[in-house]
Scaffold this motif. Structure first.
Motif, PDB file in Angstrom:
ATOM      1  N   ILE A  33       0.839  -1.205   0.000  1.00 42.84           N
ATOM      2  CA  ILE A  33       0.000   0.000   0.000  1.00 42.84           C
ATOM      3  C   ILE A  33       0.872   1.251   0.000  1.00 42.84           C
ATOM      4  O   ILE A  33       0.635   2.202  -0.756  1.00 42.84           O
ATOM      5  N   SER A  34       1.893   1.249   0.832  1.00 43.55           N
ATOM      6  CA  SER A  34       2.771   2.414   0.926  1.00 43.55           C
ATOM      7  C   SER A  34       3.536   2.656  -0.372  1.00 43.55           C
ATOM      8  O   SER A  34       3.675   3.804  -0.814  1.00 43.55           O
ATOM      9  N   MET A  35       4.025   1.590  -0.989  1.00 44.54           N
ATOM     10  CA  MET A  35       4.766   1.731  -2.246  1.00 44.54           C
ATOM     11  C   MET A  35       3.859   2.283  -3.354  1.00 44.54           C
ATOM     12  O   MET A  35       4.248   3.200  -4.081  1.00 44.54           O
ATOM     13  N   VAL A  36       2.677   1.718  -3.472  1.00 44.09           N
ATOM     14  CA  VAL A  36       1.753   2.165  -4.517  1.00 44.09           C
ATOM     15  C   VAL A  36       1.335   3.616  -4.269  1.00 44.09           C
ATOM     16  O   VAL A  36       1.325   4.431  -5.201  1.00 44.09           O
ATOM     17  N   ALA A  37       1.028   3.948  -3.028  1.00 44.91           N
ATOM     18  CA  ALA A  37       0.636   5.328  -2.710  1.00 44.91           C
ATOM     19  C   ALA A  37       1.793   6.294  -2.962  1.00 44.91           C
ATOM     20  O   ALA A  37       1.576   7.403  -3.467  1.00 44.91           O
ATOM     21  N   SER A  38       3.013   5.880  -2.663  1.00 43.48           N
ATOM     22  CA  SER A  38       4.185   6.739  -2.897  1.00 43.48           C
ATOM     23  C   SER A  38       4.395   6.985  -4.384  1.00 43.48           C
ATOM     24  O   SER A  38       4.641   8.124  -4.810  1.00 43.48           O
ATOM     25  N   VAL A  39       4.310   5.928  -5.186  1.00 47.26           N
ATOM     26  CA  VAL A  39       4.456   6.083  -6.643  1.00 47.26           C
ATOM     27  C   VAL A  39       3.344   6.979  -7.173  1.00 47.26           C
ATOM     28  O   VAL A  39       3.591   7.899  -7.961  1.00 47.26           O
ATOM     29  N   PHE A  40       2.123   6.720  -6.733  1.00 49.24           N
ATOM     30  CA  PHE A  40       0.992   7.539  -7.171  1.00 49.24           C
ATOM     31  C   PHE A  40       1.227   9.012  -6.825  1.00 49.24           C
ATOM     32  O   PHE A  40       1.032   9.896  -7.660  1.00 49.24           O
ATOM     33  N   LEU A  41       1.627   9.274  -5.593  1.00 49.38           N
ATOM     34  CA  LEU A  41       1.843  10.651  -5.137  1.00 49.38           C
ATOM     35  C   LEU A  41       2.901  11.357  -5.977  1.00 49.38           C
ATOM     36  O   LEU A  41       2.684  12.482  -6.446  1.00 49.38           O
ATOM     37  N   ILE A  42       4.012  10.711  -6.190  1.00 50.97           N
ATOM     38  CA  ILE A  42       5.109  11.354  -6.922  1.00 50.97           C
ATOM     39  C   ILE A  42       4.727  11.599  -8.381  1.00 50.97           C
ATOM     40  O   ILE A  42       4.962  12.684  -8.929  1.00 50.97           O
ATOM     41  N   VAL A  43       4.105  10.623  -9.015  1.00 46.26           N
ATOM     42  CA  VAL A  43       3.711  10.798 -10.419  1.00 46.26           C
ATOM     43  C   VAL A  43       2.602  11.844 -10.527  1.00 46.26           C
ATOM     44  O   VAL A  43       2.613  12.674 -11.453  1.00 46.26           O
ATOM     45  N   ASP A  44       1.665  11.841  -9.594  1.00 48.37           N
ATOM     46  CA  ASP A  44       0.601  12.845  -9.616  1.00 48.37           C
ATOM     47  C   ASP A  44       1.178  14.247  -9.456  1.00 48.37           C
ATOM     48  O   ASP A  44       0.737  15.191 -10.114  1.00 48.37           O
ATOM     49  N   PHE A  45       2.165  14.398  -8.606  1.00 47.84           N
ATOM     50  CA  PHE A  45       2.801  15.699  -8.373  1.00 47.84           C
ATOM     51  C   PHE A  45       3.603  16.146  -9.592  1.00 47.84           C
ATOM     52  O   PHE A  45       3.559  17.314  -9.972  1.00 47.84           O
ATOM     53  N   PHE A 100       3.848  -5.540  -8.207  1.00 47.43           N
ATOM     54  CA  PHE A 100       4.111  -6.105  -6.881  1.00 47.43           C
ATOM     55  C   PHE A 100       3.262  -7.352  -6.633  1.00 47.43           C
ATOM     56  O   PHE A 100       3.745  -8.350  -6.101  1.00 47.43           O
ATOM     57  N   LEU A 101       1.987  -7.291  -6.989  1.00 49.49           N
ATOM     58  CA  LEU A 101       1.100  -8.440  -6.756  1.00 49.49           C
ATOM     59  C   LEU A 101       1.524  -9.662  -7.566  1.00 49.49           C
ATOM     60  O   LEU A 101       1.415 -10.793  -7.078  1.00 49.49           O
ATOM     61  N   ILE A 102       2.010  -9.441  -8.775  1.00 50.35           N
ATOM     62  CA  ILE A 102       2.487 -10.576  -9.580  1.00 50.35           C
ATOM     63  C   ILE A 102       3.668 -11.246  -8.885  1.00 50.35           C
ATOM     64  O   ILE A 102       3.696 -12.474  -8.720  1.00 50.35           O
ATOM     65  N   PHE A 103       4.650 -10.458  -8.461  1.00 51.35           N
ATOM     66  CA  PHE A 103       5.863 -11.028  -7.880  1.00 51.35           C
ATOM     67  C   PHE A 103       5.707 -11.460  -6.431  1.00 51.35           C
ATOM     68  O   PHE A 103       6.384 -12.384  -5.978  1.00 51.35           O
ATOM     69  N   TRP A 104       4.851 -10.806  -5.677  1.00 53.05           N
ATOM     70  CA  TRP A 104       4.701 -11.146  -4.264  1.00 53.05           C
ATOM     71  C   TRP A 104       3.599 -12.159  -4.002  1.00 53.05           C
ATOM     72  O   TRP A 104       3.624 -12.829  -2.976  1.00 53.05           O
ATOM     73  N   ALA A 105       2.604 -12.243  -4.886  1.00 50.44           N
ATOM     74  CA  ALA A 105       1.483 -13.154  -4.634  1.00 50.44           C
ATOM     75  C   ALA A 105       1.235 -14.101  -5.800  1.00 50.44           C
ATOM     76  O   ALA A 105       1.099 -15.309  -5.604  1.00 50.44           O
ATOM     77  N   GLY A 106       1.176 -13.569  -7.003  1.00 48.00           N
ATOM     78  CA  GLY A 106       0.823 -14.379  -8.163  1.00 48.00           C
ATOM     79  C   GLY A 106       1.791 -15.511  -8.438  1.00 48.00           C
ATOM     80  O   GLY A 106       1.394 -16.681  -8.505  1.00 48.00           O
ATOM     81  N   ILE A 107       3.054 -15.176  -8.612  1.00 47.28           N
ATOM     82  CA  ILE A 107       4.044 -16.215  -8.913  1.00 47.28           C
ATOM     83  C   ILE A 107       4.185 -17.204  -7.754  1.00 47.28           C
ATOM     84  O   ILE A 107       4.175 -18.416  -7.993  1.00 47.28           O
ATOM     85  N   PRO A 108       4.308 -16.760  -6.505  1.00 51.39           N
ATOM     86  CA  PRO A 108       4.386 -17.751  -5.420  1.00 51.39           C
ATOM     87  C   PRO A 108       3.146 -18.654  -5.346  1.00 51.39           C
ATOM     88  O   PRO A 108       3.265 -19.855  -5.097  1.00 51.39           O
TER      89      PRO A 108
END
Length: 175
Positions: free
Chosen positions: A112-124, A142-150
């Protein structure tokens, strides 16, 4: 079968819990470094020159990112405190289960923090549509590598390991 695999295969329950806990601690060390860097960045962001130019919405996204990073930090570090509280009480299975849940929750808050950080910086820096696109892409990545593939690979068996297991079935158990 390699000596290491043979040792793990025939380990007793206490040794298995000890090994599981050591593995979890190693994983937490890796995750903790990334979280600390992100959290430090987020803590310093309001003191930068450009922060006053953010919109109210961007500040809300920042707060989400900051609080998620704080929750992630707390959950990733929690097993250490739990270990201190239970030290030498023979409750390793409980500790491993708790640490697993905390690590999983910590990773969810880190996402959540990573996605919100990317969103914030790109939005700015660019635009809201681009922030939505790249924030969404970050979440998917992130979901592919942290959840999908495993999840997809959780039942896969390495062919070499399967062959070694078949060969070892005829060997006597030695410790």
């Amino acid at each position: 079968m390699t000596p290491e695999k043979r040792r793990i295969r025939y380990e007793d329950e206490k040794h298995r819990w000890d090994r599981n806990f050591a593995d979890l601690l190693q994983e937490l060390r890796v995750a903790q470094t990334g979280i600390q860097i992100l959290f430090a960045f987020l803590l310093t962001l309001p003191f930068s020159n450009g922060f006053p130019r953010t919109t109210a919405f961007q500040k809300d996204v920042y707060v989400v990112a900051l609080l998620a990073a704080a929750a992630s930090t707390a959950m990733i570090i929690a097993p250490v405190a739990f270990h201190r509280a239970l030290f030498r009480q023979g409750r390793k299975p409980e500790l491993v289960r708790y640490a697993h849940r905390m690590a999983s929750g910590g990773l969810a808050f880190l996402l959540i923090s990573m996605v919100a950080s990317v969103f914030l910086i790109v939005d700015f820096m660019l635009s809201r549509p681009m922030a939505l696109l790249l924030g969404g892409a970050t979440a998917v990545f992130f979901l592919i590598f942290w959840a999908g593939i495993p999840w997809y690979r959780h039942n896969w068996i390495d062919e070499d390991a399967e062959e070694e297991d078949e060969q070892a079935e005829g060997e006597p158990a030695s410790r």
